[in-house]
Design an enzyme around this catalytic site. Sequence first.
Site, PDB file in Angstrom:
ATOM      1  N   TYR A  51       0.894  -1.197   0.070  1.00 14.26           N
ATOM      2  CA  TYR A  51       0.073   0.020   0.138  1.00 14.26           C
ATOM      3  C   TYR A  51       0.884   1.297   0.026  1.00 14.26           C
ATOM      4  O   TYR A  51       1.708   1.236   0.902  1.00 14.26           O
ATOM      5  CB  TYR A  51      -1.106   0.153   1.162  1.00 14.26           C
ATOM      6  CG  TYR A  51      -1.732   1.189   1.498  1.00 14.26           C
ATOM      7  CD1 TYR A  51      -2.853   1.436   0.560  1.00 14.26           C
ATOM      8  CD2 TYR A  51      -1.433   2.181   2.308  1.00 14.26           C
ATOM      9  CE1 TYR A  51      -3.528   2.588   0.464  1.00 14.26           C
ATOM     10  CE2 TYR A  51      -2.399   3.380   2.411  1.00 14.26           C
ATOM     11  CZ  TYR A  51      -3.516   3.517   1.548  1.00 14.26           C
ATOM     12  OH  TYR A  51      -4.253   4.507   1.883  1.00 14.26           O
ATOM     13  N   ASP A  67       9.509   2.744  -0.684  1.00 14.97           N
ATOM     14  CA  ASP A  67       8.449   3.306   0.389  1.00 14.97           C
ATOM     15  C   ASP A  67       8.710   2.787   1.799  1.00 14.97           C
ATOM     16  O   ASP A  67       8.247   1.872   2.150  1.00 14.97           O
ATOM     17  CB  ASP A  67       7.005   2.853  -0.105  1.00 14.97           C
ATOM     18  CG  ASP A  67       5.841   3.394   0.785  1.00 14.97           C
ATOM     19  OD1 ASP A  67       6.228   4.036   1.957  1.00 14.97           O
ATOM     20  OD2 ASP A  67       4.730   3.307   0.373  1.00 14.97           O
ATOM     21  N   LYS A  93       4.823   9.255   8.948  1.00 15.97           N
ATOM     22  CA  LYS A  93       4.472  10.216   9.980  1.00 15.97           C
ATOM     23  C   LYS A  93       5.697  10.088  11.088  1.00 15.97           C
ATOM     24  O   LYS A  93       5.794  10.757  12.196  1.00 15.97           O
ATOM     25  CB  LYS A  93       3.304  10.070  10.642  1.00 15.97           C
ATOM     26  CG  LYS A  93       2.232  10.842  10.076  1.00 15.97           C
ATOM     27  CD  LYS A  93       0.829  10.493   9.975  1.00 15.97           C
ATOM     28  CE  LYS A  93       0.425   9.022   9.529  1.00 15.97           C
ATOM     29  NZ  LYS A  93       0.584   9.323   7.924  1.00 15.97           N
TER      30      LYS A  93
END
Length: 432
Positions: free
Chosen positions: A144, A239, A267
């Site tokens: 994802y 990623d 984050k």
Amino acid sequence: MAGPKSTAAFERAKQVLPGGVNSPVRAFKSVHGTPFFAERGEGPYLYDIDGNRYVDYLMSWGPLIWGHAHPQIVSAVQEAAVKGTSFGVPTELETQVAEKIVELVPSIEVVRMVNSGTEATMSAVRLARAATKRSYVVKFIGCYHGHADHFLVKAGSGVADLGLPDSPGVPKETAERTIAVPYNDIDALRDVFLQRGEEIAAVIIEPVAGNMGCVLPKPGYLQAVRELTRSYETLLIFDEVITGFRVALGGAQARFGIEPDLTTFGKVIGAGLPVGAYGGRRDLMELIAPSGPVYQGGTLSGNPLAMSAGLVSLKMLEAADKTGFYDKLQAYGQQVVDAFVDHGKQHGIPTYGHALGGLFGLFFHDGPVHDFESARESDSAMYERFFHAMLDAGVTFAPSPLESAFVSGVHGDKELDITLSAISSVFRTLGA
């Protein structure tokens, strides 16, 4: 089940929020439950509005590597907020965080701050297409990368089939530029390159697949992906929204000795505040406006609250790394995995798991789990029972069988004992 206050809060939320939530997984649909509503967090614990306390392995989906409301991070945010929450002009904090990321991640020479992991991956792909003057992107089934249109695709019947839209609202023409192949299958990727190698701008991959339940790369797999992309002059994007600063100080790329061309973060670089970033080689990053022609901007990018929290967190990680911080996280997670697997064997329930750094994954499957298909074979109904029973015992995991669990630097022996005891008692009910 959720307490009366959470149940009432969910009913109220459903009147004004789609499905009652601002991100789908929070609705607990995958485990057929009603979500509990958080009131506060403290260290390794999460407290709901009904007064229940949980040992938390969700950790806000990963970024809280120092747990909830760490005093040093809270202090940094408070000090920043007093000075102002947003300025619209540069601050030195942005440079300081960028310098720290460049220092800690060898493949990165220049960084651009954004506001989320989705923004980071979306921008990295745009940059890759501009740099290579190619339009196709390869992703991996089950990985994802946020909700940008070109990531919301699924593979067709063959490993090299073009993507079809996986969500209404995604144009077929957009999805057709994304090719999805199985994770951990280098032959499938080679087949794609044999067919379209000269048209592929980038391969984007979670080096450790965190969105199918912490699935590790097979030995040599990431190296083979790196060699293949380099041979076709295709950019490799790691990623590391989940793995960055979680599996090693320099991320998964440091752990496995791979240097991607571009890297995305989420984050964790803001200690849980809204932030993301992408970075890589100088010659690529200087194509980004205003240095170059590839446009990307954001009013709140480099927000001083997120930068203040992130700088403190990264410095804490750098210091902790010298005392074996990531080995300690992995040892903790491995003990949870081992207990899960051992109790499964004792009660005749197929179980399997992985742990790496601050990540671990639990599967009701007899293993091995190495891609999305094998992860999906895990017994979701059994996971649902496990999830709710652990919640009743005061331990919370992700409300989905295809997500990773997270260990923070403030989980200790007390929390481990609570978790192992809960696993033992829960498996007695699962095996009954």
